[in-house]
Structures are given as C-alpha cells and as structure tokens.
Design a protein around this motif. Structure first.
Motif: not given
Length: 330
Positions: A120-125, A26-29, A283-290, A294-300
């Motif tokens: 966690l993020a690469e695995g789920r999304i 929703l918002h990035e910084a 396969v190459p990772a899909a999410l790069g430096d995000t 994104l994983g921190a959001g999943l943790l929350a």
C-alpha cells in the motif's frame, strides 16, 4: 498537531512512527520484538510500545493519536482485527485491534498484513506513486505479492490474492511448504538463492548477498546460480503480468538489494518471455524497510477517512491472509 500511530511488527524487530496528516514522520522509534520471551510477552511489548507512542504524541503535540495502524506477519483477519497466526511469533487468535484500542484509550485501530501494508505504501507514496495498477513483489524468506488497483490493495474474495510465491514455475520440482512442488519461492526467494549458493560454493555460511558479489566478480558458478533464480522469477512474473496487466512491477525485499545485478538480467528475461503482453516498468522498491510502517500509517488515516483497511471501503473489508514469510515457506 493531528497525528496517528504506525506500527510494523516483524519477527525480530518493530518499527514505529507518529505520522502527520500529510504523511510526515513526526517521530520514529524501533524496538526488539523479543519473540524468545514467548507470544504473550510479544503482545504486551506491542501494547506497551503503542502506549509509549501515544504518551509521546500527547506530550509533544498536545493531543493523543487520532488512530493507529499496525502491520503484522502471518494470517490476519483484518475485518475482525485478529492476528490469527504467525509461526515466527508463536501467537494464535490475538484480538489485536481490541487490545490496542483499549490500551490507546479507545482510539480506532486498523490491522493489516505486513506485505500488503508495505505494498500500500509503495503504491501510494513509493515506487508505484502515480501508477493506477501495480504489483509489489518482495523477495525475502519467501515471495509474497500485493496487487494495487487505483490506490488500494486487492485482497481477493478470501484474502488470498497476490500469492505469487506459490505459482508453480518448475512442475514436479522442489517440495514447498504449501504442499505443492516447484513453487516460485523455492527458486527465486532470497532464502532459495542462499541455499543454492551455499551448496554450489561449498560454503554453508554463504548467502544470497555473497552470491550477488560473486556474480559481480565474474564467478561462473555464481552466474549460473543467479541466472537460474532470475529465470524462475521471470517465469512467475510473466504469469502474473499476463493475468493482471500491471503498469508497474515493484520488486523489493533482500534480493532486490543487489540492484542492477538483479534488475538488468531480470528485465531482459521478462522481455524475452512476453509476446502479446505489454511490458510493465520493472523498478526497485523505494521505501526499503520503512514501507510497512508507512503503510500502517496510511491504514490509520484511511480508517479516519472511513475507508477499508487497505483502501477498499468499509463494505469490502476482508480477511487478509499471507503465509509467505513463515507459514508456508521452508
């Protein structure tokens, strides 16, 4: 709109986001970590950044963030919410969860290690989406690993699972900061390739990206340096897949930015080495430096769903520990 705060703290910069329940950013910084100002200032920067994100969410969506997730480097005690040690940030035993929760008006906070959180993020999304078992291996300053099983990350009995960078692939070889000799990350990390190419090319400023470009142009010396790294990486990965039998092998980090210059010879080298093992998709990772953010959001969100810090369930929260980025990497 219900949302959470996601923070990924790196040695030089921090990435943050407000994340909706469906995973929408929703918002990035972004903000500089400012480690040159000392560990106390870094912690205060993190707390202030989180407070700003909370204020933005309150103003924009009419309610504060329901929870927060933060990924940090170094040694992390996820169960107790303590950032134990990070050489590149200079802190020791920072009660990060308590400090953040206090600054966020009592909101629950999940703390995780950056590599496992990114995994966690690469695995789920990300690249592992749909794979019941995967291994995420970022090739950066060091080499770390995150073992994904059923949408969660396996930390191990003591939080040491996934330390693939410290599999010995060249017995009696180059000294490693962990105390062993011949560790994988001393041969196949981005920093290892940079050192090898700087020496081979005679250019002390040359790095792994320069080596990849030289490989693409057909430079025989670069091809030799690159293949040495690929062979070491394949040896380590085959050991890992023999033990773990992953369905998908996700390769990320700086070295993976070389694309097929890395993946074509790597797939061939792994295939040459397997015998009875099943060859996973590489396969190459899909999410790069995000990925970390994104994983921190999943943790929350997992915290709000009463799951453990890496999807493990509350009864299995463990101390998470990974030293690949600074503590045991040269």
């Amino acid at each position: 709109m219900r949302h959470v705060i996601a923070l990924d703290v790196g040695g030089t910069g921090m990435k943050a986001a407000l994340v909706g329940a469906d995973g929408t950013l929703l918002h990035e910084a972004r903000r500089a970590t400012g480690r040159e100002r000392g560990p106390e200032a870094v912690v205060e920067t993190i707390l202030g950044f989180a407070a700003e994100l909370r204020a933005h969410g309150l103003e924009r969506y009419g309610q504060p963030a329901a929870a927060a997730g933060v990924a940090v480097p170094g040694i992390v005690d996820a169960e107790n919410g303590i950032a134990v040690y990070a050489a590149n940030l200079g802190w020791r035993d920072v009660p990060m969860r308590a400090l953040l929760s206090d600054r966020l008006d009592g909101a629950p906070v999940a703390l995780g290690h950056d590599v496992r959180t990114g995994g966690l993020a690469e695995g789920r999304i990300g690249a592992g989406n749909g794979a019941d078992r995967f291994l995420f291996v970022p090739l950066g300053t060091g080499i770390a690993g995150a073992i994904g099983i059923g949408g969660a990350i396996e930390a191990g009995a003591h939080g040491y699972a996934g330390e693939i960078g410290h599999i010995v692939v060249r017995p009696g070889g180059t000294d490693c900061g962990c105390g062993q000799r011949g560790c994988l990350e001393r041969y196949a990390s981005a920093s290892a390739v940079s050192l090898a190419w700087a020496e081979a090319s005679g250019d002390p400023e040359a790095d792994a990206a320069d080596c990849a470009k030289a490989v693409e142009s057909g430079d025989a010396t670069a091809v030799r340096v690159w293949q040495d790294a690929v062979d070491a990486l394949a040896d380590g990965l085959v050991t890992a897949l023999t033990l773990l039998d992953p369905r998908t092998l996700i390769i990320g980090g700086g070295l993976a930015e070389a694309g097929e210059t890395l993946f074509t010879p790597l797939r061939a080298a792994v295939e040459e080495r397997v015998t009875f093992q099943k060859l996973p998709a590489i396969v190459p990772a899909a999410l790069g430096d995000t990925a970390g953010c994104l994983g921190a959001g999943l943790l929350a969100w997992d915290l709000l769903a009463d799951r453990g810090p890496l999807g493990e369930g509350p009864a299995h929260q463990r101390s998470t520990h990974n030293e690949s980025d600074s503590e045991v990497s040269a």
